[in-house]
Enzyme design. Structure first.
Site, PDB file in Angstrom:
ATOM      1  N   CYS A  87       0.763  -1.190   0.146  1.00 28.08           N
ATOM      2  CA  CYS A  87      -0.166   0.141  -0.055  1.00 28.08           C
ATOM      3  C   CYS A  87       0.902   1.281  -0.050  1.00 28.08           C
ATOM      4  O   CYS A  87       1.614   1.138  -0.822  1.00 28.08           O
ATOM      5  CB  CYS A  87      -0.891  -0.161   1.124  1.00 28.08           C
ATOM      6  SG  CYS A  87      -2.209   1.157   1.507  1.00 28.08           S
ATOM      7  N   SER A  88       1.022   2.007   0.867  1.00 23.70           N
ATOM      8  CA  SER A  88       1.951   3.098   1.288  1.00 23.70           C
ATOM      9  C   SER A  88       1.870   3.554   2.541  1.00 23.70           C
ATOM     10  O   SER A  88       1.888   4.607   2.961  1.00 23.70           O
ATOM     11  CB  SER A  88       1.515   4.288   0.167  1.00 23.70           C
ATOM     12  OG  SER A  88       1.999   3.806  -0.875  1.00 23.70           O
ATOM     13  N   CYS A  89       1.703   2.634   3.384  1.00 25.94           N
ATOM     14  CA  CYS A  89       1.513   3.004   4.882  1.00 25.94           C
ATOM     15  C   CYS A  89       2.896   3.532   5.432  1.00 25.94           C
ATOM     16  O   CYS A  89       3.944   3.318   5.181  1.00 25.94           O
ATOM     17  CB  CYS A  89       1.389   1.520   5.986  1.00 25.94           C
ATOM     18  SG  CYS A  89      -0.418   0.677   5.131  1.00 25.94           S
TER      19      CYS A  89
END
Lengths: 207, 222
Positions: free
Chosen positions: A110-112
Protein backbone atom coordinates in the site's frame (compact mmCIF):
# COMPACT_ATOMS: atom_id res chain seq x y z
CA UNK A 1 -10.67 26.98 -1.90
CA UNK A 2 -11.22 24.57 -4.78
CA UNK A 3 -12.95 27.28 -6.74
CA UNK A 4 -10.24 29.89 -6.09
CA UNK A 5 -7.77 27.40 -7.40
CA UNK A 6 -8.97 27.83 -10.97
CA UNK A 7 -8.30 31.54 -10.95
CA UNK A 8 -4.64 31.02 -10.04
CA UNK A 9 -4.06 28.28 -12.58
CA UNK A 10 -5.81 28.97 -15.85
CA UNK A 11 -4.71 25.67 -17.41
CA UNK A 12 -7.60 23.31 -18.14
CA UNK A 13 -8.39 20.82 -15.38
CA UNK A 14 -7.36 17.23 -16.02
CA UNK A 15 -10.05 14.57 -16.16
CA UNK A 16 -9.16 13.29 -12.71
CA UNK A 17 -9.12 16.79 -11.20
CA UNK A 18 -12.54 17.46 -12.68
CA UNK A 19 -13.82 14.18 -11.30
CA UNK A 20 -12.46 15.02 -7.83
CA UNK A 21 -14.11 18.44 -7.92
CA UNK A 22 -17.36 16.91 -9.15
CA UNK A 23 -17.42 14.41 -6.30
CA UNK A 24 -16.71 17.13 -3.74
CA UNK A 25 -19.42 19.33 -5.26
CA UNK A 26 -21.95 16.51 -5.23
CA UNK A 27 -21.30 15.66 -1.57
CA UNK A 28 -21.26 19.31 -0.47
CA UNK A 29 -24.47 20.08 -2.34
CA UNK A 30 -26.24 17.35 -0.36
CA UNK A 31 -24.72 18.45 2.91
CA UNK A 32 -22.98 15.09 3.34
CA UNK A 33 -19.42 16.36 3.43
CA UNK A 34 -18.60 19.88 4.49
CA UNK A 35 -16.14 22.18 2.78
CA UNK A 36 -14.74 23.32 6.10
CA UNK A 37 -14.15 19.70 7.18
CA UNK A 38 -12.13 19.09 4.01
CA UNK A 39 -10.23 22.34 4.55
CA UNK A 40 -9.53 21.33 8.17
CA UNK A 41 -8.01 17.99 7.12
CA UNK A 42 -5.85 19.62 4.44
CA UNK A 43 -4.69 22.26 6.92
CA UNK A 44 -3.97 19.68 9.61
CA UNK A 45 -1.45 17.85 7.41
CA UNK A 46 -0.03 20.98 5.80
CA UNK A 47 0.54 22.86 9.05
CA UNK A 48 0.49 20.74 12.20
CA UNK A 49 1.36 17.20 11.26
CA UNK A 50 4.62 16.67 9.42
CA UNK A 51 8.25 15.60 9.74
CA UNK A 52 8.94 18.50 12.10
CA UNK A 53 7.12 16.38 14.70
CA UNK A 54 9.32 13.34 14.14
CA UNK A 55 12.41 15.55 14.21
CA UNK A 56 11.47 16.72 17.71
CA UNK A 57 11.05 13.11 18.83
CA UNK A 58 14.49 12.19 17.45
CA UNK A 59 16.16 15.25 18.95
CA UNK A 60 14.66 14.47 22.37
CA UNK A 61 15.86 10.87 22.13
CA UNK A 62 19.37 12.08 21.28
CA UNK A 63 19.38 14.56 24.16
CA UNK A 64 17.74 12.42 26.83
CA UNK A 65 18.85 8.82 27.32
CA UNK A 66 15.82 7.90 29.45
CA UNK A 67 13.45 9.29 26.82
CA UNK A 68 15.30 7.25 24.21
CA UNK A 69 14.68 4.08 26.25
CA UNK A 70 10.99 4.87 26.57
CA UNK A 71 10.81 5.62 22.85
CA UNK A 72 12.36 2.29 21.92
CA UNK A 73 10.20 0.25 24.29
CA UNK A 74 6.83 2.06 24.26
CA UNK A 75 6.85 4.41 21.28
CA UNK A 76 3.17 5.43 21.31
CA UNK A 77 3.44 6.75 24.86
CA UNK A 78 6.84 8.41 24.35
CA UNK A 79 5.67 10.14 21.17
CA UNK A 80 2.48 11.26 22.92
CA UNK A 81 4.64 12.89 25.62
CA UNK A 82 5.59 15.45 22.97
CA UNK A 83 1.94 15.89 21.99
CA UNK A 84 1.91 13.79 18.81
CA UNK A 85 -0.66 11.07 18.21
CA UNK A 86 -3.22 10.16 15.60
CA UNK A 87 -4.32 8.15 12.61
CA UNK A 88 -1.68 5.81 11.18
CA UNK A 89 0.22 6.06 14.44
CA UNK A 90 -1.91 3.55 16.32
CA UNK A 91 0.96 1.14 16.89
CA UNK A 92 4.24 3.00 16.63
CA UNK A 93 7.57 1.19 16.75
CA UNK A 94 10.84 3.14 16.63
CA UNK A 95 13.83 1.29 15.23
CA UNK A 96 17.27 2.63 16.15
CA UNK A 97 20.21 2.81 13.82
CA UNK A 98 23.56 1.71 15.30
CA UNK A 99 27.09 1.80 13.90
CA UNK A 100 26.48 -1.65 12.37
CA UNK A 101 22.72 -1.43 11.73
CA UNK A 102 20.81 0.77 9.29
CA UNK A 103 17.00 0.67 9.19
CA UNK A 104 14.71 1.68 6.35
CA UNK A 105 10.92 1.60 6.15
CA UNK A 106 8.51 0.79 3.32
CA UNK A 107 5.02 -0.52 2.66
CA UNK A 108 5.12 -2.79 -0.39
CA UNK A 109 1.37 -3.49 -0.48
CA UNK A 110 0.00 0.00 0.00
CA UNK A 111 1.94 3.05 1.19
CA UNK A 112 1.50 2.89 4.96
CA UNK A 113 3.45 5.56 6.75
CA UNK A 114 3.56 7.03 10.28
CA UNK A 115 1.46 10.15 9.68
CA UNK A 116 1.54 11.68 13.21
CA UNK A 117 5.33 11.99 13.15
CA UNK A 118 6.08 12.33 9.42
CA UNK A 119 2.88 13.73 7.87
CA UNK A 120 1.75 12.50 4.48
CA UNK A 121 4.36 10.51 2.55
CA UNK A 122 6.45 11.91 -0.30
CA UNK A 123 5.55 10.76 -3.79
CA UNK A 124 8.64 8.56 -4.11
CA UNK A 125 7.64 6.59 -1.00
CA UNK A 126 4.30 5.75 -2.66
CA UNK A 127 5.87 5.02 -6.04
CA UNK A 128 5.99 1.59 -7.67
CA UNK A 129 9.81 1.57 -7.91
CA UNK A 130 10.33 2.22 -4.19
CA UNK A 131 7.70 -0.33 -3.12
CA UNK A 132 9.11 -2.90 -5.55
CA UNK A 133 12.81 -2.41 -5.05
CA UNK A 134 13.73 -1.46 -1.49
CA UNK A 135 12.97 -4.95 -0.15
CA UNK A 136 14.87 -6.65 -3.00
CA UNK A 137 17.87 -4.36 -3.56
CA UNK A 138 18.02 -1.91 -0.66
CA UNK A 139 21.61 -0.80 -1.17
CA UNK A 140 20.96 0.10 -4.80
CA UNK A 141 17.94 2.17 -3.73
CA UNK A 142 19.84 3.90 -0.93
CA UNK A 143 22.65 4.67 -3.37
CA UNK A 144 20.11 6.54 -5.53
CA UNK A 145 19.50 8.76 -2.52
CA UNK A 146 23.26 9.30 -2.20
CA UNK A 147 23.58 6.98 0.77
CA UNK A 148 26.44 4.51 0.45
CA UNK A 149 26.65 2.05 3.34
CA UNK A 150 29.67 -0.05 4.16
CA UNK A 151 29.32 -3.82 3.71
CA UNK A 152 29.82 -4.14 7.47
CA UNK A 153 26.47 -2.45 8.10
CA UNK A 154 23.41 -4.72 8.28
CA UNK A 155 20.49 -3.19 6.37
CA UNK A 156 17.13 -3.95 7.98
CA UNK A 157 14.11 -3.21 5.77
CA UNK A 158 10.80 -2.93 7.63
CA UNK A 159 7.80 -3.70 5.40
CA UNK A 160 4.73 -2.23 7.16
CA UNK A 161 2.48 -5.17 6.28
CA UNK A 162 0.20 -4.90 9.35
CA UNK A 163 -0.91 -2.00 11.56
CA UNK A 164 2.51 -1.22 13.01
CA UNK A 165 4.04 2.02 11.74
CA UNK A 166 7.78 2.52 11.92
CA UNK A 167 10.04 5.49 12.53
CA UNK A 168 13.80 5.29 12.16
CA UNK A 169 15.88 6.78 14.97
CA UNK A 170 19.04 7.84 13.14
CA UNK A 171 22.52 8.01 14.63
CA UNK A 172 23.43 11.35 16.17
CA UNK A 173 26.38 12.92 14.35
CA UNK A 174 29.31 13.07 16.76
CA UNK A 175 30.01 16.76 16.02
CA UNK A 176 26.69 17.75 17.61
CA UNK A 177 27.70 17.05 21.20
CA UNK A 178 26.91 20.50 22.61
CA UNK A 179 23.91 21.28 20.40
CA UNK A 180 20.50 22.23 21.76
CA UNK A 181 17.46 20.06 21.01
CA UNK A 182 16.24 22.70 18.61
CA UNK A 183 19.53 22.68 16.71
CA UNK A 184 19.48 18.89 16.65
CA UNK A 185 15.91 18.77 15.32
CA UNK A 186 16.94 21.04 12.45
CA UNK A 187 19.23 18.38 10.94
CA UNK A 188 16.70 15.54 11.20
CA UNK A 189 15.08 15.43 7.79
CA UNK A 190 12.10 13.32 6.79
CA UNK A 191 14.31 10.99 4.77
CA UNK A 192 16.53 10.40 7.85
CA UNK A 193 13.47 9.05 9.65
CA UNK A 194 12.44 6.85 6.70
CA UNK A 195 16.00 5.61 6.46
CA UNK A 196 16.96 6.83 2.98
CA UNK A 197 19.31 9.47 4.42
CA UNK A 198 21.40 10.11 7.52
CA UNK A 199 21.66 13.41 9.43
CA UNK A 200 24.56 15.61 8.48
CA UNK A 201 25.84 18.07 11.09
CA UNK A 202 27.00 20.82 8.79
CA UNK A 203 23.52 21.49 7.42
CA UNK A 204 22.41 22.98 10.74
CA UNK A 205 25.51 25.16 10.98
CA UNK A 206 24.41 26.80 7.71
CA UNK A 207 20.80 27.13 8.89
CA UNK B 1 -5.42 -10.59 -3.53
CA UNK B 2 -2.47 -11.23 -5.80
CA UNK B 3 -2.72 -8.02 -7.77
CA UNK B 4 -0.26 -5.45 -9.07
CA UNK B 5 -0.41 -3.59 -5.75
CA UNK B 6 1.69 -6.41 -4.25
CA UNK B 7 4.88 -4.91 -5.62
CA UNK B 8 7.67 -6.25 -3.43
CA UNK B 9 10.44 -7.56 -5.71
CA UNK B 10 8.89 -6.63 -9.05
CA UNK B 11 11.28 -5.49 -11.78
CA UNK B 12 11.01 -2.86 -14.46
CA UNK B 13 9.67 0.21 -12.66
CA UNK B 14 12.84 2.28 -13.09
CA UNK B 15 14.49 4.70 -10.68
CA UNK B 16 13.06 5.75 -7.31
CA UNK B 17 14.52 9.24 -7.25
CA UNK B 18 12.74 11.39 -9.84
CA UNK B 19 12.05 15.14 -10.10
CA UNK B 20 9.08 16.14 -7.95
CA UNK B 21 9.23 12.96 -5.92
CA UNK B 22 9.85 14.87 -2.69
CA UNK B 23 6.36 16.37 -2.64
CA UNK B 24 3.44 14.68 -0.90
CA UNK B 25 1.22 15.84 -3.76
CA UNK B 26 1.38 18.11 -6.75
CA UNK B 27 -2.15 19.42 -7.19
CA UNK B 28 -4.70 20.95 -4.84
CA UNK B 29 -7.39 18.35 -5.51
CA UNK B 30 -5.18 15.58 -4.13
CA UNK B 31 -5.26 16.43 -0.40
CA UNK B 32 -8.98 17.23 -0.80
CA UNK B 33 -9.60 13.71 -2.09
CA UNK B 34 -7.57 12.39 0.83
CA UNK B 35 -9.91 14.34 3.14
CA UNK B 36 -13.03 13.14 1.32
CA UNK B 37 -11.97 9.50 1.65
CA UNK B 38 -11.43 10.04 5.40
CA UNK B 39 -14.85 11.69 5.72
CA UNK B 40 -16.60 8.94 3.75
CA UNK B 41 -15.29 6.51 6.37
CA UNK B 42 -15.95 8.58 9.48
CA UNK B 43 -19.38 9.82 8.44
CA UNK B 44 -20.52 6.36 7.37
CA UNK B 45 -21.19 7.41 3.77
CA UNK B 46 -19.59 4.36 2.17
CA UNK B 47 -20.21 0.63 2.27
CA UNK B 48 -18.36 -2.59 1.60
CA UNK B 49 -14.73 -3.34 2.34
CA UNK B 50 -12.51 -0.36 3.22
CA UNK B 51 -10.72 1.79 0.68
CA UNK B 52 -7.70 -0.44 0.50
CA UNK B 53 -9.34 -3.64 -0.79
CA UNK B 54 -11.28 -1.51 -3.28
CA UNK B 55 -8.07 0.02 -4.64
CA UNK B 56 -6.52 -3.44 -4.87
CA UNK B 57 -9.47 -4.49 -7.01
CA UNK B 58 -8.88 -1.76 -9.58
CA UNK B 59 -8.14 -2.82 -13.13
CA UNK B 60 -4.36 -3.45 -12.98
CA UNK B 61 -3.55 -1.13 -15.89
CA UNK B 62 -5.60 1.63 -14.26
CA UNK B 63 -3.96 1.03 -10.88
CA UNK B 64 -0.48 1.37 -12.33
CA UNK B 65 -1.32 4.43 -14.43
CA UNK B 66 -3.22 6.23 -11.65
CA UNK B 67 -1.56 8.59 -9.22
CA UNK B 68 -1.83 7.74 -5.54
CA UNK B 69 -4.73 10.08 -4.82
CA UNK B 70 -6.46 9.10 -8.05
CA UNK B 71 -6.68 5.62 -6.53
CA UNK B 72 -8.15 7.17 -3.41
CA UNK B 73 -10.69 9.02 -5.52
CA UNK B 74 -11.63 5.72 -7.14
CA UNK B 75 -12.11 3.96 -3.81
CA UNK B 76 -14.10 6.84 -2.30
CA UNK B 77 -16.44 6.85 -5.29
CA UNK B 78 -16.87 3.07 -5.31
CA UNK B 79 -17.70 2.99 -1.59
CA UNK B 80 -20.22 5.83 -1.99
CA UNK B 81 -21.86 3.98 -4.89
CA UNK B 82 -22.04 0.74 -2.94
CA UNK B 83 -23.82 2.41 -0.06
CA UNK B 84 -26.16 4.20 -2.45
CA UNK B 85 -25.05 7.60 -1.15
CA UNK B 86 -24.54 8.52 -4.78
CA UNK B 87 -26.13 6.81 -7.77
CA UNK B 88 -24.41 5.63 -10.95
CA UNK B 89 -24.02 8.53 -13.39
CA UNK B 90 -24.25 11.26 -10.78
CA UNK B 91 -20.54 12.04 -10.75
CA UNK B 92 -20.60 12.26 -14.55
CA UNK B 93 -23.59 14.59 -14.27
CA UNK B 94 -21.72 16.81 -11.83
CA UNK B 95 -18.70 16.84 -14.16
CA UNK B 96 -20.92 18.09 -16.98
CA UNK B 97 -22.35 20.82 -14.78
CA UNK B 98 -18.87 21.98 -13.70
CA UNK B 99 -17.68 21.80 -17.30
CA UNK B 100 -20.59 24.02 -18.32
CA UNK B 101 -19.39 26.60 -15.82
CA UNK B 102 -21.94 26.01 -13.09
CA UNK B 103 -20.55 26.96 -9.70
CA UNK B 104 -21.45 24.77 -6.78
CA UNK B 105 -21.53 26.50 -3.41
CA UNK B 106 -19.61 24.93 -0.54
CA UNK B 107 -21.34 23.51 2.51
CA UNK B 108 -20.29 24.53 6.01
CA UNK B 109 -20.52 22.22 9.02
CA UNK B 110 -18.09 23.16 11.78
CA UNK B 111 -19.09 20.16 13.91
CA UNK B 112 -18.08 17.80 11.09
CA UNK B 113 -14.72 19.57 10.83
CA UNK B 114 -14.21 19.08 14.57
CA UNK B 115 -15.21 15.42 14.36
CA UNK B 116 -12.77 14.56 11.59
CA UNK B 117 -9.85 16.41 13.19
CA UNK B 118 -10.55 14.73 16.55
CA UNK B 119 -10.68 11.37 14.75
CA UNK B 120 -7.38 12.01 12.97
CA UNK B 121 -5.79 12.89 16.30
CA UNK B 122 -6.97 9.67 18.00
CA UNK B 123 -5.23 6.31 18.19
CA UNK B 124 -6.70 2.81 18.23
CA UNK B 125 -3.90 0.42 19.22
CA UNK B 126 -3.97 -3.34 18.67
CA UNK B 127 -4.92 -5.58 21.57
CA UNK B 128 -2.05 -6.66 23.81
CA UNK B 129 -0.48 -9.95 22.73
CA UNK B 130 -2.01 -13.09 24.25
CA UNK B 131 0.13 -14.99 26.76
CA UNK B 132 -0.43 -18.23 24.82
CA UNK B 133 0.76 -17.03 21.40
CA UNK B 134 1.76 -20.01 19.24
CA UNK B 135 5.24 -18.65 18.47
CA UNK B 136 7.76 -16.75 20.55
CA UNK B 137 10.92 -14.74 19.98
CA UNK B 138 13.71 -16.72 18.31
CA UNK B 139 11.38 -19.38 16.91
CA UNK B 140 11.66 -20.33 13.25
CA UNK B 141 8.45 -20.08 11.25
CA UNK B 142 7.45 -20.66 7.64
CA UNK B 143 5.00 -18.51 5.74
CA UNK B 144 2.23 -20.63 4.27
CA UNK B 145 1.80 -21.06 0.54
CA UNK B 146 -1.43 -19.32 -0.40
CA UNK B 147 -3.20 -17.64 -3.28
CA UNK B 148 -6.04 -15.65 -1.78
CA UNK B 149 -8.50 -14.00 -4.15
CA UNK B 150 -9.42 -11.39 -1.53
CA UNK B 151 -7.55 -8.85 0.58
CA UNK B 152 -4.47 -10.08 2.41
CA UNK B 153 -1.52 -8.59 4.25
CA UNK B 154 0.74 -11.47 3.38
CA UNK B 155 2.79 -10.32 0.38
CA UNK B 156 3.71 -12.86 -2.29
CA UNK B 157 7.44 -12.43 -1.80
CA UNK B 158 7.45 -13.98 1.70
CA UNK B 159 5.18 -16.95 1.00
CA UNK B 160 6.95 -20.25 1.49
CA UNK B 161 9.96 -18.55 3.08
CA UNK B 162 11.40 -19.32 6.51
CA UNK B 163 11.96 -16.55 9.00
CA UNK B 164 12.57 -15.98 12.69
CA UNK B 165 10.06 -14.41 15.07
CA UNK B 166 11.50 -11.27 16.67
CA UNK B 167 8.56 -10.51 18.94
CA UNK B 168 4.78 -10.57 19.22
CA UNK B 169 3.49 -7.13 18.27
CA UNK B 170 -0.05 -7.48 19.53
CA UNK B 171 -3.31 -9.15 18.58
CA UNK B 172 -5.84 -8.27 15.93
CA UNK B 173 -8.50 -9.95 13.81
CA UNK B 174 -7.27 -11.35 10.49
CA UNK B 175 -7.77 -8.58 7.90
CA UNK B 176 -8.33 -11.16 5.14
CA UNK B 177 -11.74 -11.74 6.74
CA UNK B 178 -12.29 -8.65 8.87
CA UNK B 179 -12.30 -6.22 5.92
CA UNK B 180 -15.36 -8.02 4.54
CA UNK B 181 -17.28 -7.37 7.74
CA UNK B 182 -16.75 -10.78 9.34
CA UNK B 183 -16.43 -10.82 13.12
CA UNK B 184 -13.06 -12.43 13.73
CA UNK B 185 -11.33 -13.01 17.04
CA UNK B 186 -8.00 -11.25 17.58
CA UNK B 187 -4.98 -13.41 16.84
CA UNK B 188 -1.27 -12.75 17.46
CA UNK B 189 0.64 -10.56 15.01
CA UNK B 190 4.37 -11.33 14.94
CA UNK B 191 7.38 -9.38 13.77
CA UNK B 192 9.20 -11.89 11.56
CA UNK B 193 12.73 -11.40 10.20
CA UNK B 194 13.75 -12.93 6.87
CA UNK B 195 17.27 -13.26 5.47
CA UNK B 196 17.54 -11.81 1.99
CA UNK B 197 18.92 -15.14 0.73
CA UNK B 198 15.72 -16.91 1.84
CA UNK B 199 13.53 -14.42 -0.02
CA UNK B 200 15.49 -13.68 -3.18
CA UNK B 201 18.27 -16.23 -3.50
CA UNK B 202 21.80 -15.08 -4.22
CA UNK B 203 22.22 -11.36 -4.88
CA UNK B 204 24.99 -9.03 -5.94
CA UNK B 205 24.32 -7.00 -2.81
CA UNK B 206 25.67 -7.86 0.62
CA UNK B 207 22.94 -9.76 2.46
CA UNK B 208 20.26 -7.83 4.33
CA UNK B 209 17.21 -8.50 6.50
CA UNK B 210 13.56 -7.86 5.68
CA UNK B 211 11.07 -7.72 8.53
CA UNK B 212 7.28 -7.97 8.25
CA UNK B 213 4.40 -8.06 10.69
CA UNK B 214 2.45 -11.23 10.01
CA UNK B 215 -0.76 -12.63 11.47
CA UNK B 216 -0.69 -16.06 13.09
CA UNK B 217 -2.91 -17.48 10.31
CA UNK B 218 -0.17 -16.84 7.74
CA UNK B 219 2.42 -18.92 9.58
CA UNK B 220 3.29 -22.52 10.35
CA UNK B 221 6.19 -24.01 12.33
CA UNK B 222 9.37 -24.34 10.26
Amino acid sequence: MTHDHDHHHPRPASAVELRARALEALLAERGLVSTDAIDAVVELYEQDVGPQNGAKVVARAWADERYRERLLTAANEAIAELGFAGAEGDNMVVVANAPAVHNVIVCTLCSCYPWPVLGLPPSWYKSSPYRARVVAEPRAVLREFGLELSDEVEVRVWDSSAEVRYLVLPLRPPETEDWSEEELAAIVTRDCMIGTAVPIAREAAIA
Amino acid sequence: MDGVHDMGGMHGFGPVVEPGGELAYHERWEPRVFAIQMLVGLEGLGAGPGGRPVREGMDPAHYLAASYYERWLYSAEQRLLRKGTIAPGEVEGAIERLDAGESVPGHQDAAMAERIVAHLRSVYPMDTPPADARFGPGQRVRVKRMHPAGHTRCPRYVRGADGVVECVRGAEGLPDRAVYGEQVAPEPVYSVAFRSLDLWGPSEETSWTVLLDLWDSYLEPA
